[in-house]
Design an enzyme around this catalytic site. Structure first.
Site, PDB file in Angstrom:
ATOM      1  N   LYS A   1       0.841  -1.201   0.000  1.00 17.15           N
ATOM      2  CA  LYS A   1       0.000   0.000   0.000  1.00 17.15           C
ATOM      3  C   LYS A   1       0.874   1.248   0.000  1.00 17.15           C
ATOM      4  O   LYS A   1       0.599   2.223  -0.714  1.00 17.15           O
ATOM      5  CB  LYS A   1      -0.910  -0.016   1.222  1.00 17.15           C
ATOM      6  CG  LYS A   1      -1.951   1.087   1.248  1.00 17.15           C
ATOM      7  CD  LYS A   1      -2.855   0.956   2.458  1.00 17.15           C
ATOM      8  CE  LYS A   1      -3.715  -0.278   2.361  1.00 17.15           C
ATOM      9  NZ  LYS A   1      -4.591  -0.462   3.532  1.00 17.15           N
TER      10      LYS A   1
ATOM     11  N   ARG B   1      -3.368   3.520   8.551  1.00 17.73           N
ATOM     12  CA  ARG B   1      -3.641   2.253   7.871  1.00 17.73           C
ATOM     13  C   ARG B   1      -2.404   1.368   7.910  1.00 17.73           C
ATOM     14  O   ARG B   1      -1.281   1.855   7.923  1.00 17.73           O
ATOM     15  CB  ARG B   1      -4.019   2.490   6.402  1.00 17.73           C
ATOM     16  CG  ARG B   1      -5.307   3.236   6.175  1.00 17.73           C
ATOM     17  CD  ARG B   1      -5.579   3.367   4.678  1.00 17.73           C
ATOM     18  NE  ARG B   1      -6.925   3.836   4.390  1.00 17.73           N
ATOM     19  CZ  ARG B   1      -7.246   5.101   4.206  1.00 17.73           C
ATOM     20  NH1 ARG B   1      -6.303   6.027   4.266  1.00 17.73           N
ATOM     21  NH2 ARG B   1      -8.489   5.449   3.956  1.00 17.73           N
TER      22      ARG B   1
ATOM     23  N   GLY C   1      -8.259  -5.365   2.582  1.00 18.78           N
ATOM     24  CA  GLY C   1      -9.160  -5.474   3.721  1.00 18.78           C
ATOM     25  C   GLY C   1      -8.744  -6.460   4.784  1.00 18.78           C
ATOM     26  O   GLY C   1      -9.511  -6.750   5.702  1.00 18.78           O
TER      27      GLY C   1
ATOM     28  N   THR D   1      -7.953  -0.315   9.711  1.00 18.61           N
ATOM     29  CA  THR D   1      -7.766   1.111   9.432  1.00 18.61           C
ATOM     30  C   THR D   1      -8.397   1.908  10.573  1.00 18.61           C
ATOM     31  O   THR D   1      -9.462   1.547  11.077  1.00 18.61           O
ATOM     32  CB  THR D   1      -8.448   1.486   8.100  1.00 18.61           C
ATOM     33  OG1 THR D   1      -7.752   0.846   7.035  1.00 18.61           O
ATOM     34  CG2 THR D   1      -8.417   2.984   7.870  1.00 18.61           C
TER      35      THR D   1
ATOM     36  N   GLN E   1      -1.574   9.195   7.288  1.00 19.86           N
ATOM     37  CA  GLN E   1      -1.928  10.071   6.169  1.00 19.86           C
ATOM     38  C   GLN E   1      -2.923  11.131   6.619  1.00 19.86           C
ATOM     39  O   GLN E   1      -3.845  10.859   7.392  1.00 19.86           O
ATOM     40  CB  GLN E   1      -2.550   9.215   5.052  1.00 19.86           C
ATOM     41  CG  GLN E   1      -2.801   9.927   3.747  1.00 19.86           C
ATOM     42  CD  GLN E   1      -3.317   8.968   2.684  1.00 19.86           C
ATOM     43  OE1 GLN E   1      -3.921   7.941   2.999  1.00 19.86           O
ATOM     44  NE2 GLN E   1      -3.095   9.287   1.422  1.00 19.86           N
TER      45      GLN E   1
ATOM     46  N   GLU F   1      -9.444   3.727  -4.370  1.00 23.44           N
ATOM     47  CA  GLU F   1     -10.219   4.413  -3.334  1.00 23.44           C
ATOM     48  C   GLU F   1     -10.088   5.920  -3.583  1.00 23.44           C
ATOM     49  O   GLU F   1      -8.980   6.429  -3.768  1.00 23.44           O
ATOM     50  CB  GLU F   1      -9.700   4.067  -1.944  1.00 23.44           C
ATOM     51  CG  GLU F   1      -9.866   2.605  -1.561  1.00 23.44           C
ATOM     52  CD  GLU F   1      -9.234   2.292  -0.210  1.00 23.44           C
ATOM     53  OE1 GLU F   1      -9.219   3.190   0.655  1.00 23.44           O
ATOM     54  OE2 GLU F   1      -8.743   1.170  -0.041  1.00 23.44           O
TER      55      GLU F   1
ATOM     56  N   GLN G   1      -5.946   5.517  -2.464  1.00 24.71           N
ATOM     57  CA  GLN G   1      -5.232   4.256  -2.671  1.00 24.71           C
ATOM     58  C   GLN G   1      -5.549   3.717  -4.060  1.00 24.71           C
ATOM     59  O   GLN G   1      -6.615   3.983  -4.619  1.00 24.71           O
ATOM     60  CB  GLN G   1      -5.642   3.216  -1.614  1.00 24.71           C
ATOM     61  CG  GLN G   1      -4.861   1.929  -1.638  1.00 24.71           C
ATOM     62  CD  GLN G   1      -3.347   2.149  -1.628  1.00 24.71           C
ATOM     63  OE1 GLN G   1      -2.726   2.045  -2.661  1.00 24.71           O
ATOM     64  NE2 GLN G   1      -2.774   2.457  -0.484  1.00 24.71           N
TER      65      GLN G   1
ATOM     66  N   HIS H   1     -17.177 -36.288 -21.902  1.00 26.43           N
ATOM     67  CA  HIS H   1     -16.743 -37.600 -21.422  1.00 26.43           C
ATOM     68  C   HIS H   1     -17.537 -38.111 -20.229  1.00 26.43           C
ATOM     69  O   HIS H   1     -18.095 -39.212 -20.260  1.00 26.43           O
ATOM     70  CB  HIS H   1     -15.256 -37.560 -21.061  1.00 26.43           C
ATOM     71  CG  HIS H   1     -14.789 -38.803 -20.380  1.00 26.43           C
ATOM     72  ND1 HIS H   1     -14.778 -38.922 -18.996  1.00 26.43           N
ATOM     73  CD2 HIS H   1     -14.378 -39.988 -20.865  1.00 26.43           C
ATOM     74  CE1 HIS H   1     -14.352 -40.134 -18.683  1.00 26.43           C
ATOM     75  NE2 HIS H   1     -14.097 -40.790 -19.788  1.00 26.43           N
TER      76      HIS H   1
END
Length: 887
Positions: free
Chosen positions: A25, A119, A134, A138, A185, A299, A311, A846
């Protein structure tokens, strides 16, 4: 450039960040920042910090990792227990003063009054072959020194959530080798948030951008408390807007954290993004996709009418799309589904099949352009044929008898307005040409003659004689040929001989067996109003080489039953010592029977259309497992006796059917027709398996010839291993022989690519846009039942045995076989089982044909059935209506 510390680095450190220190990430955030996309900035707590925690607490953590190594995906309770323990332990660890100081300094530098999204970013996350999306936690709207430090520990601990542990077990990642970084972030307080896929995640269409959008933070969408708006954009045009009722949104609180709030009533059904914003966002999506050169899962959020990218990761679930060189949408059909072998095929195997196909070639040496390698499998381009109106009704019908879902998908594609515009009004003769059309008409005439009045006997012996003649011609062609000259001969002449042999000697007989059954179905239904139990007419036909496999294995097992010493020798033999152990058996009759079996059928095996797959001659112990399946089922009837009983059942049903037809109006005429069709069907249907049997024998000759060249190359130290040749096409093998240079860099790339492809599920049909055209089978299916195609009549209840590979089969008398597919190598299991369910197949493939021969119910073409049905569960299969019930 900003200085990188040991434990901290920043988003704009473009040159020094690697996946090993900031995770998948983190790398993507750095790349997006470098490319100039609008990314909220921040910093990373590197994997060195996490590794420091591990080393400071090595003794305790090592015990946890050792416990994890013992777990499988079935140990759900144990996974839950150790997850709780590990998370509690890590969250209560003490950060070293050095790490704590660096985090605090970075926080101060970025802004102490700001709020942050925190995250996790694992080193095995957001990769091209596994997203791990996931799996870790987060934490949003975090403010303040202590809260940030606590959140870092929680992110580290989330590497060991139940879902993360289970995901790594399933995908084969070592728990201890995965490290984790933490992304800190700046928070954005969006009006609207969501997810954007630069391809349709449901059907794979690469021309469609799919956007989910809802008010507030994206957590409302991820957590499932709101149904987002859905927008689809194709070729700069909005093609779908699905406006949802959005009752709630998640918003950040002023003092930190988040809150769930009800959306005002006037906004609940308001379009979250305007049309203009949808188009703007989709443009950003295409730019990100072009930057990565791969479809992306993005995202995003909207703040002050500006889009921000939070992201972007690869979409790892998409099946690769076929390459084309024009603007027309092409439709490709899976060769593997038709051949009942959907496993990945190595490049040499693909090259051999593409060379063998006589259509779409400039000359005999070339590979067919109508066949494409897609995801390590072969797909056939049927677009040209489907453009002809004469074929548009007939091709879907033909494929429906092979695989019902393929037939339905073809019909859906043909009915599209966009495809109808490309239809051709040219006559069929223009497509095939006069010579090929004449050959086709001769085959049809031969089938008609066979069905109407020809009575040929000893057909199996006749076919064997014809094949031996073909084999002699091939051996003469290859005699004294070496190197490039030999490969040229294989490409140019051997395939031509085989195709000619099949066209002249085989197709009219196989076609007669299939066509006569279809006519029986049509007339029986027309005259009696039902065709129930008609499959009994196909039980135990003569001339079937595949049935003979099961009979010969049954003969061997009958002979060794109760002979403990011989059974022990067979069970304890490895492939290497197998023949030495066989020759040590004192009972020479048994030795002779085993040797005779391998002489006739040793070139067979699972997935045998792939020339690179090992045969029974290579892995003889696979046959031992089949023999033991008989030996261990002491109550199993002698296969020869069962075969004889099958013939009696077919005869009795035929007489019963004739008597019913005789009572119809003009019955005396109709009986003549039915009798003739029964006789033709019984005479010719057994030859259905001969074509593939002969092809496999030719492939075995070819494989031996190519491996002889590989051995010469190995002796010259040009290649390391003989089987390295499997990673090259026939043309590349010629280049290798000519230059003496093995392209190991290319082979390394192919091995990585094939490793990624191996676990992908190949679709039945796929367009050049990457769209998978799906089709549901509409049957009279009870609630909760799983639908498929009814392939062999009857209803049976029993224990499900899920078998993914034949060599792993452990079935008992009366079990219901649940498998991805069955090919001739699986036939020896049919006398043991009471029913069969497969993921691929249709009426004439078959497993279906063999099931009808043995009189056991079969339901085929059931997507993901090997996952839907658990091993040893009790199920009912309804071969009359085509469904399975799990009890």
């Amino acid at each position: 450039m900003i200085k990188i510390n040991k434990y901290i680095t920043y988003f704009n450190n473009f040159n020094d960040n690697t996946i090993s220190n900031i995770g998948g990430k983190g790398i993507n955030l750095v790349k997006l920042t470098k490319a100039g996309f609008p990314v909220p900035q921040g910093f990373f707590v590197t994997t060195s910090s996490y590794n420091k925690i591990l080393s400071d607490n090595f003794k305790d953590m090592r015990v946890y990792f050792q416990r994890l190594e013992l777990l499988t995906q079935d140990n759900l309770m144990e996974i839950k227990t150790i997850s709780i323990q590990m998370r509690n332990y890590i969250e209560n660890c003490k950060l070293s003063d050095e790490i704590k100081l660096e985090i605090i300094n970075a926080w101060k530098k970025t802004g102490v009054n700001k709020f942050y999204a925190i995250r996790s970013s694992a080193t095995a996350e957001d990769l091209t072959n596994a997203s791990f999306a996931g799996q870790q936690d987060t934490f949003l709207n975090i403010q303040g020194q202590e809260n940030i430090l606590k959140s870092v520990l929680k992110c580290w601990s989330s590497l060991f959530t139940e879902r993360a542990i289970l995901y790594r077990i399933i995908n084969g990642f070592n728990h201890e080798s995965v490290a984790i970084s933490v992304v800190i972030q700046e928070m954005i307080y969006p009006q609207v948030s969501g997810i954007m896929f630069t391809a349709d995640p449901i059907n794979g269409n690469r021309k469609v951008i799919t956007i989910d959008a809802s008010f507030g933070l994206g957590e409302a969408l991820v957590s499932g408390i709101v149904t987002a708006d859905l927008y689809k954009v194709k070729l700069d045009k909005i093609i779908k807007k699905q406006i949802s009722k959005k009752d709630y949104a998640i918003y950040p609180l002023k003092d930190g954290g988040t809150v769930k709030e009800e959306i005002p009533i006037e906004n609940k059904e308001k379009q979250a993004l305007t049309d203009k914003q949808i188009m703007e966002l989709s443009k950003i999506g295409r730019e990100i996709e072009n930057y990565y050169k791969q479809e992306q899962d993005i995202e995003w959020c909207l703040y002050n009418n500006k889009f921000y990218i939070l992201q972007s990761r690869p979409i790892t679930s998409l099946y690769p799309r076929p390459e084309i060189y024009d603007e027309v949408t092409h439709l490709f059909i899976s060769f593997g589904h038709i051949q009942m072998m959907t496993d990945i095929i190595k490049p040499m195997g693909i090259s051999v099949i593409k060379t063998a196909v006589p259509f779409g070639k400039l000359n005999n040496n070339n590979e067919s352009t109508l066949l494409k390698e897609v995801g390590g499998r072969i797909y056939t381009d049927f677009t040209i044929l489907l453009k002809y109106k004469f074929l548009q009704d007939n091709i879907p019908k033909i494929f429906s008898s092979i695989d019902e879902k393929i037939g339905h998908s073809l019909k859906k594609f043909i009915d599209r307005e966009s495809f109808k515009k490309t239809n051709s009004n040219k006559k069929i003769i223009t497509l095939f040409g006069v010579p090929n059309l004449f050959k086709f008409l001769r085959i049809l005439l031969g089938i008609a003659v066979n069905i109407i009045f020809r009575n040929e006997k000893n057909l199996s012996a006749k076919m064997d004689s014809n094949f031996n003649e073909l084999k002699g011609k091939i051996e003469n062609l290859l005699e004294n040929k070496h190197g490039v000259e030999k490969i040229n001969e294989l490409q140019k002449n051997v395939f031509c001989l085989v195709i000619k042999f099949l066209r002249i000697k085989m197709i009219k007989y196989v076609g007669s067996g299939i066509a006569s059954y279809k006519l029986l179905e049509i007339f029986t239904y027309k005259w009696l109003g039902t065709k129930e139990n008609l499959s009994k007419i196909s039980k135990s036909p003569d001339n079937n080489v595949t049935t003979e496999i099961g009979l010969m294995i049954g003969d061997i097992s009958e002979k060794i039953k109760g002979k403990t010493k011989i059974i022990k020798i067979l069970e304890n033999s490895s492939d290497v010592e197998f023949w030495d152990n066989i020759n040590s058996i004192e009972d020479k009759e048994i030795v002779s029977m085993i040797k005779r079996f391998f002489k006739i059928y040793g070139m067979r095996g699972t997935g045998e259309i792939d020339i690179t797959r090992p045969r029974w001659n290579d892995n003889p112990t696979q046959v031992v497992k089949l023999i033991m399946s008989y030996v261990k089922n002491s109550d199993l009837q002698n296969p020869r006796t069962e075969f004889k009983n099958g013939k009696s059942i077919a005869k009795e049903y035929s007489e019963e059917l004739i008597n019913k037809i005789r009572k119809c109006s003009f019955g005396f005429i109709k009986v003549v027709i039915i009798k003739r069709l029964i006789k033709a069907h019984r005479n010719y249907i057994g030859l259905r398996e001969h074509s593939k049997f002969f092809i496999v024998k030719i492939l075995d000759i070819m494989k031996s010839e190519i491996l002889e060249e590989a051995k010469i190359l190995k002796n010259k130290n040009i290649i390391d291993n003989v089987e390295d040749i499997y990673w090259l096409s026939l043309s590349e093998i010629k280049d290798l022989i000519s230059t003496g240079k093995m392209p190991y860099d290319l082979i390394k790339e192919r091995k990585v690519l094939y490793s990624n492809y191996e676990n992908l599920k190949p679709p039945r049909t796929i367009t050049s846009d990457g769209e998978i055209i799906t089709s549901l089978i509409q049957n009279n299916v009870p609630k909760g039942a799983i639908a498929g195609t009814a392939a062999s009549s009857g209803i049976i209840k029993g224990r499900a045995r899920v078998v993914l590979k034949l060599e792993e089969a452990d079935v008992k008398k009366g079990d219901i076989l649940v498998a991805p597919y069955t090919d001739p190598a699986w036939t020896s299991l049919f006398p043991i089982i009471s029913g069969v369910v497969t993921e691929v197949g249709g009426l004439m493939t078959h497993g279906s044909v063999v099931a009808r021969e043995y009189g056991i119910p079969a339901v085929v073409g059931v997507d993901n059935v090997t996952k839907l049905i658990k091993n040893n569960s009790e199920i009912i299969i309804n071969g009359n209506e085509g469904y399975i019930e799990i009890l």
